[in-house]
Design a protein around this motif. Structure first.
Motif, PDB file in Angstrom:
ATOM      1  N   SER A 130       0.796  -1.226   0.000  1.00 30.89           N
ATOM      2  CA  SER A 130       0.000   0.000   0.000  1.00 30.89           C
ATOM      3  C   SER A 130       0.829   1.278   0.000  1.00 30.89           C
ATOM      4  O   SER A 130       0.274   2.360  -0.141  1.00 30.89           O
ATOM      5  CB  SER A 130      -0.928   0.002   1.210  1.00 30.89           C
ATOM      6  OG  SER A 130      -0.170  -0.086   2.398  1.00 30.89           O
ATOM      7  N   LYS A 131       2.147   1.162   0.127  1.00 34.25           N
ATOM      8  CA  LYS A 131       2.986   2.355   0.167  1.00 34.25           C
ATOM      9  C   LYS A 131       3.859   2.390  -1.095  1.00 34.25           C
ATOM     10  O   LYS A 131       4.480   1.389  -1.445  1.00 34.25           O
ATOM     11  CB  LYS A 131       3.858   2.357   1.421  1.00 34.25           C
ATOM     12  CG  LYS A 131       3.035   2.332   2.699  1.00 34.25           C
ATOM     13  CD  LYS A 131       3.818   2.590   3.968  1.00 34.25           C
ATOM     14  CE  LYS A 131       5.037   1.774   4.190  1.00 34.25           C
ATOM     15  NZ  LYS A 131       5.655   1.991   5.508  1.00 34.25           N
TER      16      LYS A 131
ATOM     17  N   GLN B 290       3.110  -2.385   5.134  1.00 34.21           N
ATOM     18  CA  GLN B 290       3.270  -1.641   6.391  1.00 34.21           C
ATOM     19  C   GLN B 290       4.551  -2.001   7.137  1.00 34.21           C
ATOM     20  O   GLN B 290       5.005  -1.244   7.995  1.00 34.21           O
ATOM     21  CB  GLN B 290       2.048  -1.871   7.302  1.00 34.21           C
ATOM     22  CG  GLN B 290       0.770  -1.297   6.751  1.00 34.21           C
ATOM     23  CD  GLN B 290       0.860   0.198   6.503  1.00 34.21           C
ATOM     24  OE1 GLN B 290       1.351   0.944   7.335  1.00 34.21           O
ATOM     25  NE2 GLN B 290       0.396   0.634   5.347  1.00 34.21           N
ATOM     26  N   TYR B 291       5.136  -3.159   6.809  1.00 34.99           N
ATOM     27  CA  TYR B 291       6.386  -3.588   7.455  1.00 34.99           C
ATOM     28  C   TYR B 291       7.597  -3.180   6.622  1.00 34.99           C
ATOM     29  O   TYR B 291       8.719  -3.609   6.902  1.00 34.99           O
ATOM     30  CB  TYR B 291       6.374  -5.093   7.675  1.00 34.99           C
ATOM     31  CG  TYR B 291       5.205  -5.558   8.508  1.00 34.99           C
ATOM     32  CD1 TYR B 291       5.086  -5.190   9.843  1.00 34.99           C
ATOM     33  CD2 TYR B 291       4.211  -6.347   7.946  1.00 34.99           C
ATOM     34  CE1 TYR B 291       4.007  -5.609  10.601  1.00 34.99           C
ATOM     35  CE2 TYR B 291       3.128  -6.771   8.706  1.00 34.99           C
ATOM     36  CZ  TYR B 291       3.034  -6.399  10.026  1.00 34.99           C
ATOM     37  OH  TYR B 291       1.955  -6.814  10.778  1.00 34.99           O
ATOM     38  N   ASN B 292       7.359  -2.381   5.563  1.00 37.90           N
ATOM     39  CA  ASN B 292       8.398  -1.942   4.633  1.00 37.90           C
ATOM     40  C   ASN B 292       9.051  -3.091   3.890  1.00 37.90           C
ATOM     41  O   ASN B 292      10.226  -3.045   3.555  1.00 37.90           O
ATOM     42  CB  ASN B 292       9.438  -1.060   5.349  1.00 37.90           C
ATOM     43  CG  ASN B 292       8.819   0.204   5.882  1.00 37.90           C
ATOM     44  OD1 ASN B 292       7.956   0.793   5.242  1.00 37.90           O
ATOM     45  ND2 ASN B 292       9.230   0.617   7.063  1.00 37.90           N
TER      46      ASN B 292
ATOM     47  N   VAL C 204      12.835  -5.960  -1.294  1.00 35.98           N
ATOM     48  CA  VAL C 204      13.098  -5.065  -0.169  1.00 35.98           C
ATOM     49  C   VAL C 204      12.537  -5.723   1.082  1.00 35.98           C
ATOM     50  O   VAL C 204      11.407  -6.232   1.085  1.00 35.98           O
ATOM     51  CB  VAL C 204      12.433  -3.683  -0.384  1.00 35.98           C
ATOM     52  CG1 VAL C 204      12.630  -2.797   0.832  1.00 35.98           C
ATOM     53  CG2 VAL C 204      12.966  -3.026  -1.638  1.00 35.98           C
ATOM     54  N   ARG C 205      13.356  -5.749   2.122  1.00 35.72           N
ATOM     55  CA  ARG C 205      12.937  -6.321   3.414  1.00 35.72           C
ATOM     56  C   ARG C 205      13.252  -5.301   4.490  1.00 35.72           C
ATOM     57  O   ARG C 205      14.405  -4.875   4.611  1.00 35.72           O
ATOM     58  CB  ARG C 205      13.706  -7.621   3.647  1.00 35.72           C
ATOM     59  CG  ARG C 205      13.233  -8.409   4.804  1.00 35.72           C
ATOM     60  CD  ARG C 205      12.073  -9.241   4.353  1.00 35.72           C
ATOM     61  NE  ARG C 205      11.805 -10.268   5.317  1.00 35.72           N
ATOM     62  CZ  ARG C 205      10.625 -10.738   5.505  1.00 35.72           C
ATOM     63  NH1 ARG C 205       9.632 -10.294   4.782  1.00 35.72           N
ATOM     64  NH2 ARG C 205      10.403 -11.670   6.378  1.00 35.72           N
TER      65      ARG C 205
ATOM     66  N   ALA D  43       8.550   5.946  -0.190  1.00 40.40           N
ATOM     67  CA  ALA D  43       7.479   4.987   0.110  1.00 40.40           C
ATOM     68  C   ALA D  43       7.312   4.823   1.606  1.00 40.40           C
ATOM     69  O   ALA D  43       6.191   4.795   2.129  1.00 40.40           O
ATOM     70  CB  ALA D  43       7.771   3.637  -0.551  1.00 40.40           C
ATOM     71  N   MET D  44       8.412   4.724   2.328  1.00 33.19           N
ATOM     72  CA  MET D  44       8.357   4.545   3.777  1.00 33.19           C
ATOM     73  C   MET D  44       7.766   5.758   4.472  1.00 33.19           C
ATOM     74  O   MET D  44       7.060   5.633   5.482  1.00 33.19           O
ATOM     75  CB  MET D  44       9.751   4.227   4.325  1.00 33.19           C
ATOM     76  CG  MET D  44      10.219   2.839   3.950  1.00 33.19           C
ATOM     77  SD  MET D  44      11.957   2.470   4.332  1.00 33.19           S
ATOM     78  CE  MET D  44      12.117   2.936   6.019  1.00 33.19           C
ATOM     79  N   SER D  45       8.017   6.949   3.918  1.00 39.82           N
ATOM     80  CA  SER D  45       7.498   8.171   4.552  1.00 39.82           C
ATOM     81  C   SER D  45       6.095   8.532   4.083  1.00 39.82           C
ATOM     82  O   SER D  45       5.455   9.399   4.654  1.00 39.82           O
ATOM     83  CB  SER D  45       8.450   9.344   4.271  1.00 39.82           C
ATOM     84  OG  SER D  45       8.371   9.719   2.904  1.00 39.82           O
TER      85      SER D  45
END
Length: 160
Positions: free
Chosen positions: A85-86, A111-113, A134-135, A154-156
Motif C-alpha cells: 500500500s505504500k 506496512q512492514y516496509n 526489499v525487506r 514509500a516509507m514516509s
C-alpha cells in the motif's frame, strides 16, 4: 376539627385525581408517539421484529467455524498490514546522453516496509528493467541512489 380533616382529605384526593389524570394523559401521548414509529400501529409486533433482527445479527456475528468477531478483525488487520500500500517513485536520467527523466525507480512496500523496487533504465539504444526485493526498507542487492530515494519516499508516504 373533623371538618378541617375532611377538607384536607378532600383536597389531597382532588390533587391525587388531577395528578392521575395528568400522568394518564402523558402516558397516552408517549404510547401514541411510539405507535407513530410503527408502520401498522402495532407496537408489540414491531418490538418483536426488532428483537428478531437483533437475534439474527447476533447469530451472524457468532461464526463458529471462523472464530469470534474480534478474531476475525485481528485476522483482517494482519492481512491489511501485508498489502502493498505504500509507494514511492523517482524519475531520473540514467545516462548522460538521454534527457527528460525517462528512467525511474518505483518502490512498492507494505506496512512492514517489505516489498520490491522496479527500476527502468532508459537509453537511446536500449531500455533495461530490474526488480529488487526489499525487506524492512533494505535490500541485499546494492541499490542506486534513486532506488534508495524511492524506498525512502514509500516509507514516509511522500510520493512527490
Amino acid at each position: 376539627m373533623n371538618e378541617q380533616l375532611s377538607a384536607i382529605i378532600m383536597i389531597v384526593l382532588v390533587v391525587f385525581v388531577i395528578a392521575s389524570i395528568i400522568i394518564g394523559i402523558v402516558n397516552a401521548l408517549r404510547i401514541n408517539s411510539l405507535l407513530e414509529y410503527s408502520e401498522d400501529g402495532d407496537l408489540v409486533e414491531n418490538l418483536n421484529k426488532y428483537y428478531e433482527n437483533v437475534r439474527d445479527l447476533q447469530k451472524k456475528l457468532k461464526i463458529s467455524s471462523e472464530g469470534s468477531m474480534s478474531e476475525r478483525i485481528s485476522a483482517c488487520e494482519s492481512k491489511v498490514n501485508m498489502t502493498l500500500s505504500k509507494t514511492g517513485i523517482v524519475n531520473f536520467n540514467a545516462y548522460d546522453d538521454v534527457h527528460g527523466n525517462q528512467s525511474f525507480a518505483l518502490a512498492v512496500l507494505n506496512q512492514y516496509n517489505d516489498g520490491f523496487v522496479i527500476t527502468s533504465l532508459y537509453g537511446n539504444s536500449s531500455s533495461n528493467t530490474y526488480v529488487r526485493s526489499v525487506r524492512e526498507g533494505k535490500s541485499t542487492t546494492k541499490l542506486l541512489n534513486e532506488e534508495i530515494e524511492a524506498i525512502r519516499k514509500a516509507m514516509s508516504g511522500n510520493i512527490e
